[in-house]
Motif scaffolding. Sequence first.
Motif, mmCIF file in Angstrom:
data_model
loop_
_atom_site.group_PDB
_atom_site.id
_atom_site.type_symbol
_atom_site.label_atom_id
_atom_site.label_comp_id
_atom_site.label_asym_id
_atom_site.label_seq_id
_atom_site.Cartn_x
_atom_site.Cartn_y
_atom_site.Cartn_z
ATOM 1 N N THR A 82 14.580 -9.484 3.847
ATOM 2 C CA THR A 82 15.286 -10.470 4.664
ATOM 3 C C THR A 82 16.739 -10.052 4.847
ATOM 4 N N GLU A 173 13.009 -17.503 -1.067
ATOM 5 C CA GLU A 173 11.975 -16.713 -0.399
ATOM 6 C C GLU A 173 10.846 -17.599 0.111
ATOM 7 N N LEU A 188 9.786 -17.087 8.583
ATOM 8 C CA LEU A 188 10.778 -16.153 9.109
ATOM 9 C C LEU A 188 10.158 -15.030 9.923
ATOM 10 N N PRO A 200 12.627 -9.169 10.161
ATOM 11 C CA PRO A 200 13.622 -10.056 9.535
ATOM 12 C C PRO A 200 14.797 -9.317 8.925
#
Length: 728
Positions: A82, A173, A188, A200
């Motif tokens: 991420t 997460e 996401l 991401p």
Amino acid sequence: MRRTCSACSRMRHSRLSMRSKWGVAVFALATLPAWALPTFEAVKADWHSSDAVLLDRHGVEIQRVRVDMKQRRGDWVTLVETSPALRHALVVSEDKRFYAHSGIDWSAVAAAAWGNLWSSKTRGASTLTMQLVGLIDEDLRRDQGRRSFWQKAGQSVSARSLEHDWSKAQILEAYLNLVSFRGELVGLSAVSTTLFGKLPAGLNARESAIAAALIRAPNASSDRVTDRACVILKDMKARDDCGGLRGETQLALARKAVSDVQPESLAPHFARQVLVGAKAGQRIPTTLDAGLQRFANQTLRRHLLELSQRNVQDGAVIVLDNASGDVLAWVGSSGGLSRARDVDTVVALRQAGSTLKPFLYQLALEGRWLTAASLLDDAPLDLQTASGLYMPQNYARDFKGPVSVRTALASSLNVPAVRAIEIVTPNRLRDRLYALGLTSLSEAGDYYGYSLSLGAADVRLVDLANAYRALADGGVVSPPRVRRDAPVAPGKRITDAGTSFIIADILSDRTARSRTFGLESALATRYWSAVKTGTSKDMRDNWTVGFSRNYTVGVWVGNASGEPMWDVSGMHGAAPVWLAVMNRVQQSPSRPPAPPPGVTAQRVVFENGVEATRQEWFVKGTERGEVRLATAADVRSSPARIVNPANGAIYALDPDIPSQSQRIMFRAEGVSGGNWWLDGKRIGSGASLGWFPWPGRHLLQLRNAGGALVEERRFEVRGAVLKPGRKP
């Protein structure tokens, strides 16, 4: 003034009383037992994408197809995968003290309570942890946009429990993967690929601010999302300012509007064959080779671009592993070059052309009616059929004279093939092709007639390639396999190994094919391979199908609409693609196969030097040292059959011709002492018999001397109408 001040005093007392009650309620809630919550590992394991994912034989992802239409979810994204900017945007937007509190932000609770008393607009007190609890526990989810008092109480208690059992990283997460962003976008991965077209990990500060703004108001207008994103961007103290943010937001939301339009992918037509009954989140191991699939795609399109001025738009390629039947490449169309890109021409019905000739000659070899050295006369031929006179011609519109079966097949001569099917019969050829898996030939052989030898029937590329694979496997056929987790189907012997070897040897003989194609062509490989081309009527279909010791490659080129190409033969249409793909897949040496038992080699000399003396392969018992043109004795040794009438023929009596002068001639070949039976009665014997036609539908049978049925035909005679004034 006193009354006002007194009212103010009472109001302040009321507010203090309410704050006291809120504090007592919160304290009481903190002592309640927590709802039973799953572990982080359980939540992650329970997550699945809304797509079914196809993996190639090496585990490489080749295709994603959305199966769950309620929500769009991607794969689980770890915190490491991420963008740091997104993590920062999420925290400053939803929970500034995320790393400091233990599930409940008491400062936010107090601020929210005070704001509620004064009816002022304040941010809610829900932390990221509390929101996550609502995402993973159905009992704590919102009811029509609002939670009940006890849901809020349970959410608070469970948040403290979750903070005790999970790490902050796990909470963050899980939240990023479970939260809804906009519409059906959940998690996401879905929002990143759909709205921003990237992974991401690649989201920048602006994109992260837009994504975080959508969490608070998933279905807000573009202007509201922009305003919220601008605030987040400032809170992040990012170097980017809000200039141009509105246009970026509008672009992202516009992508969402067209997100259901699937981009062009690597194997869309193959996916249809595999995804029947697939479930969301399922990862399906297929037989496809992603590298070979990509190469076949590119090669086909590049070649079709070269042929674009000759009215060629479409093509298809299939590659099979000979041993297992694994489909290694499946290119169903030319993609953007085609006006029918969704049509899968690997399974579409197209006219076979000369690609059926190997199976015709194999039948003739099996029946010992012909050998690879037998001479057939390539000369003008007129055949009477139910639909009229049939006059086959070669592609080059010339005739070669006497040629051997080896030359006739390798050089794809048409007239010798028609002479061969006269011996074999269309019914036998059709039945053989059907047994090999060409199930699109659903009619009897007589329906197709002699033209079946030249491929006047519709077949599928996948079936045709698999039939050639049976030749490569010595006459054993099994269905192609598309999934690696499916068992390899057992093979079934359809033809014998000896004639399969001889036919494959003929198709690999570049000298024998030189009469038509020359010694060097797109059919010549640096290793052993056997190959056949085909071109249908009016050049509507080009085929090249062939195999090495390890692989079978089939290529079709034409137009999905059925429009004819402009002067494009199999050598110029499909063959170059076949050669490139075969060279790509056959990396190891491919040596000629060893002759199986029952096959012998014999030196042959041809009558009048029609062909050069050579070493030839024979089915044991059919060897000949000297070969001559067929004679009447050869014809008598051919299989017994009815030559005339054709099955389904219709005859009409002519009222202007005296009835005693009208006769239908029944003719037979390959039988001595045969008897003719019509409608259940014996009417004569011999190789030919004249019969006075009688109106009606009739069944004609040819029986041998012992009375056993050899063949039968059905035909119709339609009565003539007398002219006025003529006596019957």
